[in-house]
Write an enzyme that holds these catalytic residues in place. Structure first.
Site, short mmCIF file in Angstrom:
data_model
loop_
_atom_site.label_atom_id
_atom_site.label_comp_id
_atom_site.label_asym_id
_atom_site.label_seq_id
_atom_site.Cartn_x
_atom_site.Cartn_y
_atom_site.Cartn_z
N LYS A 116 -57.93 42.71 6.02
CA LYS A 116 -57.41 42.75 4.65
C LYS A 116 -57.43 44.17 4.12
O LYS A 116 -56.53 44.58 3.38
CB LYS A 116 -58.24 41.84 3.74
CG LYS A 116 -58.36 40.40 4.20
CD LYS A 116 -57.05 39.74 4.51
CE LYS A 116 -57.18 38.82 5.70
NZ LYS A 116 -55.95 38.50 6.39
N GLU A 200 -61.66 43.54 -5.53
CA GLU A 200 -60.36 43.41 -6.21
C GLU A 200 -60.61 43.08 -7.67
O GLU A 200 -61.59 42.43 -8.00
CB GLU A 200 -59.55 42.25 -5.60
CG GLU A 200 -58.86 42.56 -4.30
CD GLU A 200 -58.05 41.39 -3.77
OE1 GLU A 200 -57.94 40.36 -4.46
OE2 GLU A 200 -57.54 41.51 -2.65
N HIS A 235 -59.61 25.97 -1.72
CA HIS A 235 -58.82 26.94 -0.96
C HIS A 235 -58.02 26.31 0.16
O HIS A 235 -57.50 27.00 1.03
CB HIS A 235 -59.70 28.08 -0.42
CG HIS A 235 -60.45 28.79 -1.52
ND1 HIS A 235 -59.79 29.39 -2.56
CD2 HIS A 235 -61.76 28.93 -1.75
CE1 HIS A 235 -60.70 29.90 -3.39
NE2 HIS A 235 -61.89 29.63 -2.92
N ARG A 292 -48.28 33.96 11.63
CA ARG A 292 -48.03 32.74 12.40
C ARG A 292 -46.97 31.88 11.69
O ARG A 292 -46.61 32.16 10.55
CB ARG A 292 -49.33 31.92 12.47
CG ARG A 292 -49.83 31.57 11.07
CD ARG A 292 -50.91 30.52 11.04
NE ARG A 292 -51.14 30.07 9.68
CZ ARG A 292 -51.93 30.65 8.79
NH1 ARG A 292 -52.62 31.73 9.12
NH2 ARG A 292 -52.05 30.17 7.57
C1 MV4 Z 1 -57.97 35.84 -5.98
C2 MV4 Z 1 -58.05 35.14 -7.21
C3 MV4 Z 1 -58.18 35.90 -8.34
N1 MV4 Z 1 -58.23 37.24 -8.27
N2 MV4 Z 1 -58.03 37.19 -5.96
C4 MV4 Z 1 -57.24 34.10 -2.42
C5 MV4 Z 1 -57.04 33.16 -1.31
C6 MV4 Z 1 -56.77 31.88 -1.98
N3 MV4 Z 1 -56.97 30.75 -1.17
C7 MV4 Z 1 -57.73 31.97 -3.15
N4 MV4 Z 1 -57.58 33.29 -3.57
C8 MV4 Z 1 -57.75 33.84 -4.80
N5 MV4 Z 1 -57.81 35.20 -4.82
C9 MV4 Z 1 -58.16 37.86 -7.10
N6 MV4 Z 1 -58.23 39.21 -7.07
C10 MV4 Z 1 -57.98 33.75 -7.19
C11 MV4 Z 1 -57.84 33.09 -5.98
C12 MV4 Z 1 -57.78 31.65 -6.04
C13 MV4 Z 1 -56.57 30.97 -5.83
C14 MV4 Z 1 -55.37 31.64 -5.57
C15 MV4 Z 1 -54.21 30.95 -5.35
C16 MV4 Z 1 -54.20 29.55 -5.40
C17 MV4 Z 1 -55.36 28.86 -5.67
C18 MV4 Z 1 -56.56 29.56 -5.88
C19 MV4 Z 1 -57.73 28.85 -6.14
C20 MV4 Z 1 -58.90 29.53 -6.34
C21 MV4 Z 1 -58.91 30.93 -6.27
#
Ligand code: MV4
Length: 504
Positions: A116, A200, A235, A292
């Protein structure tokens, strides 16, 4: 084109790849573990090679066994599907060494995107929009403190080797930073054998929108629209759709062009996905690239009319992309639900076992990519994805209507599935209105799902009793009136038909 390929995967995705092969006249070789002797992908393939015991670490994750199976069966290429070895650069290298084509990007592209911090660094250096934060691993607690203050709280600590939501930690204030840093590092070490973490800015209520790309070996790289994947539970994506209700033509073009530029940084070839977070002001930020074919690829296929697996095979065989960017047109709307053998009434615990009855939905606008059949025992060793239900309509509203209809048709007995959960999601006003932020599923579960239902064995008994009573009445000359839908007639499925909160 290849004459024969090996599919280094199992379940619905192995079947999906083999279907493309059959249509293209390519012979298929399945691999299987002890637990998968009777699985559908083994039955579907032209040949099958046993590669080891049930645990995937001793079968599907063994590069040496996969390569050996390809050699013995004289397969010219290997398709890795998703999961297992799909994003392992060592498989791509082992293929090259053995003179076998890996159906995917180069090992170098996988390595760059697998880190990443390395992929963020490359994107930042090219002035592409990335979630604000650091572009390298953090070396010390002092550095973490200094950079977190600079970025501004709340911040996210993320594992450099992570992705897909593993190794995330939200930090609200400087006071929490030290303990969060230590736990994040040890979690990253345990999960990925690499303790590196980076920072981040925390994006409030983001949406997850990803862009499908295809690149050939002749310098052509195109995007095939977006997928909306904001509905996630822990997630894990739950429902995906194409297009995204949030994205208009202008945003699609800007995100698509950014995705292509990010892929180009890695000299990307074959199918890939560039993930973005989109904030409330519709700013988008590069998150990571998946190297992928993804689980949710069918929604893109239905809306663009492009068979992504066939495209992968042609690209791997060295053919030029015949599609140009201006040929890609999005038409209609597609929604996918991941049908799992899990019990929504019991915290979504896996529910492996024997499938005693199965009636998948069909009819207009319904596609089911499945790896299961009646009489098959869902093994407990692997991810319990049974099938993907994908519906298509000319608008989002008609796709949702088809989804509700297909979910009513879908019957599975012997095991628990998350189908009742999807019936409720499909009827939810926020889902219908396209209000799909990342908190939706949690709010929805807190709001009273699941409703109580009659347990399956009791429901079946009731249904049998009703059928027996009806046939006796009919034998005695009675005319059975067309029954109003009720819990007796439907064997306890009534509560599913009248799904929460209320039928419109
Ligand atoms: C984040 C975020 C808020 N701020 N990064 C990244 C992978 C994904 N599965 C969850 N991720 C997130 N990264 C920053 N800087 C919030 C999430 C997140 C999320 C993002 C998209 C769809 C659903 C989510 C559920 C929880 C957290």
């Amino acid at each position: 084109m290849f004459k024969k390929i090996l599919i280094a995967n199992r379940g619905e995705i192995a079947v999906r790849v083999m279907r493309a092969c059959r249509e293209m006249g390519i012979q298929t070789v399945a691999v299987y573990s002890d637990a998968d002797r009777t699985s559908l992908h083994v039955r579907y393939a032209d040949e099958a090679v046993h590669i080891g015991p049930s645990p995937s670490t001793r079968s599907y994750l063994r590069i040496d066994r996969v390569i050996e199976a390809a050699r013995r069966s004289r397969a010219e290429a290997i398709h890795p599907g998703y999961g297992f070895l799909a994003e392992n650069p060592d498989l791509a290298r082992a293929c090259t060494k053995a003179g076998i084509v890996f159906i995917g990007p180069t090992a170098e592209a996988m390595e760059l995107m697998g880190s990443k911090t390395a992929s963020r660094h490359a994107a930042i250096a090219s002035k592409l929009p990335v979630v604000p934060g650091t572009d390298r691993n953090l070396e010390s607690l002092d550095e973490v403190k200094r950079l977190a203050e600079k970025i501004g709280f709340p911040v996210m600590l993320k594992a450099a080797a992570g992705g897909g939501g593993k190794g995330l930690r939200k930090v609200e204030s400087a006071a929490e930073l030290e303990s969060a840093y230590r736990t994040a590092r040890s979690e990253a070490q345990n999960a990925f054998n690499d303790p590196s973490v980076y920072l981040e800015k925390y994006i409030e209520q983001p949406r997850h929108v990803e862009i499908q790309v295809l690149g050939d070996h002749h310098g052509n790289l195109i995007y095939l629209g977006e997928r909306e994947c904001s509905l996630q539970r822990r997630h894990q994506k739950v429902v995906e759709e194409c297009p995204s209700p949030l994205v208009d033509e202008d945003l699609r073009r800007r995100m698509g062009e950014t995705a292509v530029r990010i892929a180009a940084l890695a000299g990307y070839t074959n199918a890939g996905t560039v993930e973005f977070l989109v904030d409330r002001d519709r700013n988008f930020y590069f998150l990571e690239m998946n190297t992928r074919l993804q689980v949710e690829h069918p929604v893109t296929e239905l809306v663009t009319g492009v068979d992504l697996v066939k495209a992968q095979l042609r690209i791997a065989a060295g053919e030029r992309l015949t599609l140009r960017q201006e040929d890609i047109r999005m038409r209609g709307w597609a929604i996918e639900c991941r049908i799992y053998a899990e019990d929504p009434a019991n915290s979504f615990f896996p529910s492996p076992g024997l499938i005693t009855y199965l009636r998948p939905p069909s009819g207009p606008g319904v596609r089911v990519d499945s790896g299961s059949y009646v009489g098959w025992r869902v093994p407990l060793e692997y991810d319990p994805l049974l099938a993907k239900l994908v519906v298509y309509g000319d608008s989002r509203a008609s796709a949702i209507a088809r989804l509700e209809r297909a979910l009513v048709e879908y019957e599975v007995s012997g095991i628990r599935t998350n189908i009742p959960f999807f019936r409720s999601v499909a009827a939810h006003p926020d889902f219908i209105a396209g209000r799909l932020d990342t908190g939706f599923i949690d709010r929805f579960l807190a709001d009273g799902f699941p409703r109580r239902e009659m347990p399956e064995p009791e429901a079946q008994l009731v249904a049998m009793l009703v059928a027996a009573l009806e046939s006796r009445r009919e034998a005695a000359g009675a005319v059975t009136p067309v029954p109003a839908t009720n819990a007796w007639k439907t064997g306890g499925r009534e509560s599913l038909l009248s799904s929460w909160p209320a039928r419109r």
